[in-house]
Design a protein around this motif. Structure first.
Motif, PDB file in Angstrom:
ATOM      1  N   GLY A 156      13.385  14.346 -12.070  1.00  0.00           N
ATOM      2  CA  GLY A 156      14.731  14.662 -12.752  1.00  0.00           C
ATOM      3  C   GLY A 156      15.836  14.610 -11.585  1.00  0.00           C
ATOM      4  O   GLY A 156      15.740  14.122 -10.443  1.00  0.00           O
ATOM      5  N   ASP A 157      16.975  14.841 -12.272  1.00  0.00           N
ATOM      6  CA  ASP A 157      18.180  14.906 -11.102  1.00  0.00           C
ATOM      7  C   ASP A 157      17.658  15.830 -10.019  1.00  0.00           C
ATOM      8  O   ASP A 157      17.643  17.074 -10.246  1.00  0.00           O
ATOM      9  CB  ASP A 157      19.435  15.327 -11.846  1.00  0.00           C
ATOM     10  N   GLY A 158      17.497  15.386  -8.778  1.00  0.00           N
ATOM     11  CA  GLY A 158      17.420  16.347  -7.655  1.00  0.00           C
ATOM     12  C   GLY A 158      16.070  16.517  -7.465  1.00  0.00           C
ATOM     13  O   GLY A 158      15.552  17.157  -6.229  1.00  0.00           O
ATOM     14  N   THR A 159      15.173  16.059  -8.242  1.00  0.00           N
ATOM     15  CA  THR A 159      13.715  16.134  -8.034  1.00  0.00           C
ATOM     16  C   THR A 159      13.123  14.804  -7.902  1.00  0.00           C
ATOM     17  O   THR A 159      13.182  14.121  -9.081  1.00  0.00           O
ATOM     18  CB  THR A 159      13.090  17.044  -8.859  1.00  0.00           C
ATOM     19  N   PRO A 160      12.268  14.581  -7.042  1.00  0.00           N
ATOM     20  CA  PRO A 160      11.990  15.160  -5.717  1.00  0.00           C
ATOM     21  C   PRO A 160      13.079  14.957  -4.834  1.00  0.00           C
ATOM     22  O   PRO A 160      13.934  14.054  -5.219  1.00  0.00           O
ATOM     23  CB  PRO A 160      10.555  14.435  -5.249  1.00  0.00           C
ATOM     24  N   MET A 162      11.281   2.104  -1.708  1.00  0.00           N
ATOM     25  CA  MET A 162      10.189   3.121  -1.181  1.00  0.00           C
ATOM     26  C   MET A 162      10.470   4.286  -2.309  1.00  0.00           C
ATOM     27  O   MET A 162       9.463   5.138  -2.380  1.00  0.00           O
ATOM     28  CB  MET A 162      10.604   3.616   0.117  1.00  0.00           C
ATOM     29  N   LYS A 163      11.778   4.692  -2.314  1.00  0.00           N
ATOM     30  CA  LYS A 163      12.232   5.843  -3.288  1.00  0.00           C
ATOM     31  C   LYS A 163      11.583   5.407  -4.654  1.00  0.00           C
ATOM     32  O   LYS A 163      11.059   6.510  -5.090  1.00  0.00           O
ATOM     33  CB  LYS A 163      13.667   5.762  -3.423  1.00  0.00           C
ATOM     34  N   LYS A 164      11.468   4.303  -5.259  1.00  0.00           N
ATOM     35  CA  LYS A 164      10.838   3.961  -6.460  1.00  0.00           C
ATOM     36  C   LYS A 164       9.295   4.321  -6.685  1.00  0.00           C
ATOM     37  O   LYS A 164       8.797   4.972  -7.491  1.00  0.00           O
ATOM     38  CB  LYS A 164      11.157   2.725  -6.767  1.00  0.00           C
ATOM     39  N   ALA A 165       8.690   4.070  -5.285  1.00  0.00           N
ATOM     40  CA  ALA A 165       7.330   4.008  -5.256  1.00  0.00           C
ATOM     41  C   ALA A 165       6.930   5.576  -5.032  1.00  0.00           C
ATOM     42  O   ALA A 165       5.753   6.022  -5.779  1.00  0.00           O
ATOM     43  CB  ALA A 165       6.747   3.283  -4.066  1.00  0.00           C
ATOM     44  N   ILE A 166       7.777   6.582  -4.509  1.00  0.00           N
ATOM     45  CA  ILE A 166       7.476   7.737  -4.267  1.00  0.00           C
ATOM     46  C   ILE A 166       7.632   8.452  -5.605  1.00  0.00           C
ATOM     47  O   ILE A 166       6.877   9.253  -5.999  1.00  0.00           O
ATOM     48  CB  ILE A 166       8.638   8.401  -3.329  1.00  0.00           C
ATOM     49  N   ARG A 167       8.604   8.025  -6.344  1.00  0.00           N
ATOM     50  CA  ARG A 167       8.881   8.739  -7.676  1.00  0.00           C
ATOM     51  C   ARG A 167       7.580   8.505  -8.643  1.00  0.00           C
ATOM     52  O   ARG A 167       6.982   9.354  -9.165  1.00  0.00           O
ATOM     53  CB  ARG A 167      10.054   8.543  -8.338  1.00  0.00           C
ATOM     54  N   GLN A 168       7.084   7.101  -8.419  1.00  0.00           N
ATOM     55  CA  GLN A 168       5.870   6.864  -9.233  1.00  0.00           C
ATOM     56  C   GLN A 168       4.731   7.535  -8.782  1.00  0.00           C
ATOM     57  O   GLN A 168       4.068   8.240  -9.752  1.00  0.00           O
ATOM     58  CB  GLN A 168       5.806   5.374  -9.337  1.00  0.00           C
ATOM     59  N   ALA A 169       4.415   7.727  -7.446  1.00  0.00           N
ATOM     60  CA  ALA A 169       3.580   8.496  -7.030  1.00  0.00           C
ATOM     61  C   ALA A 169       3.463   9.995  -7.554  1.00  0.00           C
ATOM     62  O   ALA A 169       2.522  10.513  -7.676  1.00  0.00           O
ATOM     63  CB  ALA A 169       3.305   8.480  -5.608  1.00  0.00           C
ATOM     64  N   ILE A 170       4.879  10.544  -7.527  1.00  0.00           N
ATOM     65  CA  ILE A 170       4.860  11.850  -8.133  1.00  0.00           C
ATOM     66  C   ILE A 170       4.384  12.175  -9.350  1.00  0.00           C
ATOM     67  O   ILE A 170       3.837  13.053  -9.897  1.00  0.00           O
ATOM     68  CB  ILE A 170       6.374  12.448  -7.729  1.00  0.00           C
ATOM     69  N   ALA A 171       4.863  11.205 -10.172  1.00  0.00           N
ATOM     70  CA  ALA A 171       4.668  11.126 -11.593  1.00  0.00           C
ATOM     71  C   ALA A 171       3.029  11.238 -11.842  1.00  0.00           C
ATOM     72  O   ALA A 171       2.502  11.910 -12.705  1.00  0.00           O
ATOM     73  CB  ALA A 171       5.244  10.376 -12.486  1.00  0.00           C
ATOM     74  N   LYS A 185       0.950  -1.187   0.087  1.00  0.00           N
ATOM     75  CA  LYS A 185       0.046   0.212  -0.150  1.00  0.00           C
ATOM     76  C   LYS A 185       0.962   1.283   0.016  1.00  0.00           C
ATOM     77  O   LYS A 185       0.488   2.325   0.119  1.00  0.00           O
ATOM     78  CB  LYS A 185      -0.895  -0.060   1.455  1.00  0.00           C
ATOM     79  N   PHE A 186       2.211   1.066  -0.016  1.00  0.00           N
ATOM     80  CA  PHE A 186       3.125   2.294   0.174  1.00  0.00           C
ATOM     81  C   PHE A 186       2.772   3.410  -0.933  1.00  0.00           C
ATOM     82  O   PHE A 186       2.693   4.351  -0.497  1.00  0.00           O
ATOM     83  CB  PHE A 186       4.446   1.889   0.646  1.00  0.00           C
ATOM     84  N   GLN A 187       2.861   3.002  -2.106  1.00  0.00           N
ATOM     85  CA  GLN A 187       2.745   3.733  -3.219  1.00  0.00           C
ATOM     86  C   GLN A 187       1.438   4.589  -3.014  1.00  0.00           C
ATOM     87  O   GLN A 187       1.270   5.830  -3.262  1.00  0.00           O
ATOM     88  CB  GLN A 187       3.053   3.013  -4.446  1.00  0.00           C
TER      89      GLN A 187
END
Ligand SMILES: O=C(O)C[C@H](O)C(=O)O
Ligand code: SF4
Length: 515
Positions: free
Chosen positions: A118-122, A83-92, A3-5
């Motif tokens: 992008g580089d440095g975001t988020p 977790m990082k991967k899931a956050i990036r997907q949620a941002i997109a 459920k994290f993403q």
């Protein structure tokens, strides 16, 4: 962690669209302090109206959804890579759903990545802890207030305040100065996080960290508690007010932290956040990633409507009403010359957006449309395409105008533009051009992205899309778009006036307070 993403997506949407209760309480308190009928009170009405519209539409409170910055505390053993991967997907995903503006721009080429990645975001920062749950917090801090952050290296000589030494009183002076120098440009009334000590990097880190504290908390460090209270009592005497229009409330919160420094350095770092203080947090189940609790949401629902009613009643009693004028492009020089600082202008018809990239472009290139007699709006909107392929405005408040100061006057003259709308005001070069050419500067309410989006009836077209959605030139038909004349064609500037009077007021804080 299945459920994290989904939880991160919810956190992003909620942060962008719903102001937390502690922030709402601070805004309500400010509203109750302003006198009805003043520009500050009117701005606060627009702000609270905007907060409620964002709730209703589940759309961004402000179009600048900032640089998403996550702070996550995890139990030992949590997989941070996943977790990082899931956050990036949620941002997109949130960007695709227009809950975030595409805000990640290549610093050299200016290309917008389109999905906030992008580089440095988020920015994602992890920390391990001994608890068995995950604490995930997010702040969406926009660019206008970020540009008003400031770092002092003590000892320093400060405008209006004299010498700031390497002690608590020197720190006091830096903080007072930081509020003064922001004026209304970071969409005051604002919140500040202060970091004392560290180096240039960790000092700013600490300042931002302070923005994760609750507005209502009390500093456990006695010296800092006193300093926070002092700043809250006195910064509001500067008279900068909401949007820099003058008024009772300039600062809504002040949180100060301290870390050690090395002997040669003494930094005081200040992170300024606009009233659209979008930061939230959740407690998550470390096994499933499911949300267990929302943070910053204690207390009752905040009812702005009651304050609105009181203000409306007080306004009825007032004899002197503000002059209100309707404008529709093409506008003549004669119409512009009639406008004076303080007039409220309602715009119907066409306006054209133009911000940083457009202004630079127009200096050396022809305009894509005839701008004679037209209105330029300093705005980088959030846009969506509907099923028929038509553009729809999702969020569209003003951006900080002062960045266009090097170009604005020349561009107005070159193309015959009669009015520019933005926020925070412009400088002497533009003021001189307004007088010379017959132009006006209109201040819209920063952050009121839903309020203005609602006035936008139709997107008639777009040019220079190669600059990306926020930077393109959108041609928009509006109805009932309201803004205040803050710089007129007779050499008057409300911004210049407030800056001068607040500097005078700052001088009363020159003498030592903390020995
Ligand atoms: O980028 C924007 O739309 C606004 C920005 O946050 C600003 O305050 O100038
Ligand atoms: S426009 Fe104002 S409210 Fe929006 S992010 Fe910028 S400073 Fe904040």
């Amino acid at each position: 962690m299945e459920k994290f993403q989904e939880s991160m997506y919810k956190l992003i949407v909620e942060t962008s669209t719903k102001l937390p209760k502690d922030v709402r309480r601070a805004i309500l308190a400010a509203k109750l302090k302003e006198n009805a009928g003043t520009r500050a009170a009117m701005s606060l009405d627009t702000i609270t109206d905007n907060i409620l519209k964002a709730d209703e539409n589940v759309s961004p409170i402000c179009q600048d959804t900032g640089l998403p910055t996550f702070k996550i505390k995890v139990p030992v053993g949590a997989n941070q890579i996943k977790m990082k991967k899931a956050i990036r997907q949620a941002i997109a995903d949130a960007t695709k759903d227009t809950k975030l503006r595409p805000n990640s721009v290549d610093s050299i080429t200016g290309d917008n990545s389109g999905d906030n990645l992008g580089d440095g975001t988020p920015v994602i920062k992890f920390e391990q802890w001994e608890e068995d749950y995950i604490d995930a917090r997010l702040i969406l801090k926009g660019g206008g207030c970020e540009n008003k952050n400031i770092q002092y290296s003590l000892p320093a000589e400060l405008e209006g305040l004299g010498r700031a030494g390497r002690d608590l009183d020197g720190i006091r002076k830096c903080i007072m100065h930081s509020v003064y120098q922001a004026q209304g440009q970071g969409c005051s009334a604002g919140f500040i996080g202060v970091g004392i000590g560290g180096d240039r990097t960790s000092g700013y880190e600490l300042a931002k960290e302070m923005l994760f504290r609750s507005v209502d908390d009390v500093n456990p460090n006695e010296n800092l508690r006193k300093l926070e209270e002092y700043v809250m009592d006195n910064a509001n005497k500067l008279g900068i007010g909401t949007m820099g229009f003058g008024g009772e409330t300039t600062l809504l919160g002040c949180k100060i932290g301290v870390i050690n420094r090395i002997p040669a350095s003494f930094f005081v770092s200040v992170a300024y956040n606009c009233w659209a203080y979008r930061r939230l947090g959740v407690k998550l189940n470390a096994e499933t990633g499911e949300i267990q609790e929302w943070l910053y949401q204690e207390g009752e629902e905040i009812d702005f409507a009651k304050a609105d009613k009181e203000a409306a009643a007080a306004l009825e009693q007032q004899e002197e009403k503000t002059r209100s004028i309707t404008l529709e492009a093409p506008i003549t020089e004669e119409q512009i010359r009639e406008l004076k600082v303080g007039d409220v202008v309602t715009i119907n018809g066409m306006m054209h957006t133009g911000r940083d990239a457009i202004h630079k472009h127009l200096m050396d290139n022809p305009a894509p449309i005839d701008l004679n007699g037209q209105i330029i709006y300093h705005c980088g909107p959030v846009m969506a395409k509907d099923a028929e392929g038509n553009w729809e405005v999702k969020a569209a408040g003003p951006t900080t105008s002062i960045r266009e100061e090097p170009y604005q006057g020349d561009i107005m003259k070159k193309f015959g533009i009669r009015a520019v709308i933005g926020k925070g005001g412009m400088g002497p070069k533009t003021l001189a051009a307004l007088k010379d050419h017959g132009g006006v500067y209109l201040n819209a309410i920063g952050g009121a992205a839903q309020y203005y989006a609602e006035c936008m009836e139709k997107v008639e077209g777009v040019d220079l899309m190669e600059f990306g959605i926020p930077e393109a030139m959108w041609h928009i038909r509006v109805n009932g778009f309201t803004a205040v004349v803050t710089m007129d064609s007779h050499g008057n500037s409300l911004h210049e006036h407030v800056e001068k009077s607040s500097l005078q007021k700052l001088e009363q804080f020159k003498d030592p307070v903390f020995k």
